[in-house]
Write an enzyme that holds these catalytic residues in place. Sequence first.
Site, mmCIF file in Angstrom:
data_model
loop_
_atom_site.group_PDB
_atom_site.id
_atom_site.type_symbol
_atom_site.label_atom_id
_atom_site.label_comp_id
_atom_site.label_asym_id
_atom_site.label_seq_id
_atom_site.Cartn_x
_atom_site.Cartn_y
_atom_site.Cartn_z
ATOM 1 N N ARG A 159 0.831 -1.218 0.000
ATOM 2 C CA ARG A 159 0.000 0.000 0.000
ATOM 3 C C ARG A 159 0.859 1.259 0.000
ATOM 4 N NH1 ARG A 159 -2.995 -3.711 -0.714
ATOM 5 N NH2 ARG A 159 -5.140 -3.872 0.031
ATOM 6 N N SER A 227 -10.466 -0.644 3.422
ATOM 7 C CA SER A 227 -9.749 -0.894 4.679
ATOM 8 C C SER A 227 -9.302 0.450 5.258
ATOM 9 C CB SER A 227 -8.498 -1.725 4.422
ATOM 10 O OG SER A 227 -8.837 -2.960 3.853
ATOM 11 N N GLU A 323 -4.657 3.407 6.721
ATOM 12 C CA GLU A 323 -4.316 3.140 5.324
ATOM 13 C C GLU A 323 -4.965 4.212 4.454
ATOM 14 O OE1 GLU A 323 -5.036 1.331 1.399
ATOM 15 O OE2 GLU A 323 -6.589 1.490 2.908
HETATM 16 N N1 EPU Z 1 -10.778 -11.085 9.873
HETATM 17 C C1 EPU Z 1 -11.499 -11.244 11.023
HETATM 18 N N2 EPU Z 1 -12.458 -10.326 11.318
HETATM 19 C C2 EPU Z 1 -12.734 -9.269 10.503
HETATM 20 C C3 EPU Z 1 -11.978 -9.106 9.337
HETATM 21 C C4 EPU Z 1 -11.006 -10.033 9.030
HETATM 22 O O1 EPU Z 1 -11.297 -12.189 11.789
HETATM 23 O O2 EPU Z 1 -13.631 -8.503 10.842
HETATM 24 C C5 EPU Z 1 -9.769 -12.100 9.513
HETATM 25 C C6 EPU Z 1 -10.253 -12.939 8.339
HETATM 26 O O3 EPU Z 1 -11.026 -14.014 8.759
HETATM 27 C C7 EPU Z 1 -8.964 -13.384 7.706
HETATM 28 C C8 EPU Z 1 -8.023 -12.214 7.974
HETATM 29 O O4 EPU Z 1 -8.596 -11.468 9.059
HETATM 30 O O5 EPU Z 1 -8.450 -14.513 8.339
HETATM 31 C C9 EPU Z 1 -7.826 -11.309 6.767
HETATM 32 O O6 EPU Z 1 -9.088 -10.786 6.350
HETATM 33 P P1 EPU Z 1 -9.443 -10.556 4.799
HETATM 34 O O7 EPU Z 1 -9.065 -11.729 4.007
HETATM 35 O O8 EPU Z 1 -10.863 -10.084 4.732
HETATM 36 O O9 EPU Z 1 -8.472 -9.414 4.318
HETATM 37 P P2 EPU Z 1 -7.808 -8.154 5.057
HETATM 38 O O10 EPU Z 1 -6.409 -8.511 5.410
HETATM 39 O O11 EPU Z 1 -8.691 -7.708 6.158
HETATM 40 C C10 EPU Z 1 -6.785 -7.169 2.884
HETATM 41 C C11 EPU Z 1 -6.795 -5.851 2.162
HETATM 42 C C12 EPU Z 1 -8.093 -5.665 1.399
HETATM 43 C C13 EPU Z 1 -8.247 -6.805 0.419
HETATM 44 C C14 EPU Z 1 -8.228 -8.144 1.187
HETATM 45 C C15 EPU Z 1 -8.268 -9.364 0.293
HETATM 46 C C16 EPU Z 1 -5.385 -4.340 3.455
HETATM 47 C C17 EPU Z 1 -5.338 -3.162 4.375
HETATM 48 N N3 EPU Z 1 -6.616 -4.760 3.115
HETATM 49 O O12 EPU Z 1 -7.809 -7.097 3.867
HETATM 50 O O13 EPU Z 1 -7.989 -4.456 0.660
HETATM 51 O O14 EPU Z 1 -9.459 -6.705 -0.310
HETATM 52 O O15 EPU Z 1 -6.988 -8.227 1.961
HETATM 53 O O16 EPU Z 1 -7.042 -9.541 -0.329
HETATM 54 O O17 EPU Z 1 -4.344 -4.857 3.080
HETATM 55 C C18 EPU Z 1 -8.370 -2.109 0.856
HETATM 56 O O18 EPU Z 1 -7.147 -1.958 0.796
HETATM 57 O O19 EPU Z 1 -9.165 -1.126 0.955
HETATM 58 C C19 EPU Z 1 -8.930 -3.453 0.853
HETATM 59 C C20 EPU Z 1 -10.218 -3.686 1.016
#
Ligand code: EPU
Length: 343
Positions: A159, A227, A323
Amino acid sequence: MHVTSASLVPYNTFGLNHTAEQLVELTTREQLQSLWQAYPQMPLLVGEGSNLLFTEAYAGLVLVNRLKGKQITETEDAWLVKVEGGENWHQLVCWCLEHGMPGLENLSLIPGTVGASPVQNIGAYGVELAQFCSQVESFDWQSGEYKTWSVAECDFGYRDSVFKHEARSHLIVSVTFCLPKAWQPVLGYGPLAELGEAATAAEIFERVCATRQAKLPDPAVLGNAGSFFKNPKVVTAQAEALKLAWPALPVFAAEPGLSKLAAGWLIEQADLKGVQVGGAGVHTQQALVLVNHGGATAADVLQLAALVRERVEQRFGVRLEPEVRMIGAAGETYLDEALACLN
Ligand code: EPU
């Protein structure tokens, strides 16, 4: 050219009700040149405002990138697609797939414009823009000249890119993508792995869209900027200690010696899902997203962000970093600075 004070409501997906002193929709490069001659002060270039939080009224010129156009050049191994910055990101992904040029499907449904995509090196489901970006073209407000950046010069990180740092005086006007003809599916992310190795780009596209729609709120329905925080990187020893105490904590490898933690998980486990400050709330499906339930002010969002950061730090000893980019009256600002302005 129409230059006027304007509401920023249509230009920020959080839907916050601020104004800009002046606002111009940029549709041609000639317009850019004449604006540069008339306005020595650096304007704020916005696409769809899908990664921005306006913390107060903007006391300057907002330029809305509406430059349009796409051009394909074919080499033996790849398609090179040069895209003007005002094109919508998701429409570009669809257009590439319709024209038989896969590669961007994991990045489907990311809100925003092509011009904004390199700034934070958008990424999702195992793919980052950096992998498919071959060049970025910018207009430098300091010199009034165009510059072409190679992918190495863009200095892409998680990012992050040079456009958030040294190259802040550069407005992105076009991005060139390199889509290799030898396409490889990227299926590392859970719901995509289920598709199996024979998955087509169209199937990945469908699955990514369905996954995003299930978890991430549509800004047209519930204001948000994706995010709100980055997934924090900590030294691996700290990640291991946290994992001992909380075995369910998702931990991912990062650079040597560092590990990345799932901020959404930390926020959920700090009992913050659904918590509200005024009209702003922690999203109930994806705790990493802060939403506008209607009528939220910047103060509501900032105070909620501060509360989230504080509770996560108290429980896990990990400090979250926003972010979303914050824009104050004079340009880019940061959470603590913006909070101080509220008092
Ligand atoms: N999780 C939870 N509770 C929540 C949210 C997430 O337990 O409320 C856990 C999920 O179960 C999973 C882990 O956290 O095990 C990661 O969650 P998720 O796969 O939804 O992705 P993220 O790490 O929360 C990142 C990016 C997103 C992108 C997704 C999918 C960042 C800051 N965010 O989110 O990007 O869509 O991966 O690749 O890196 C964005 O940048 O605006 C964005 C939405």
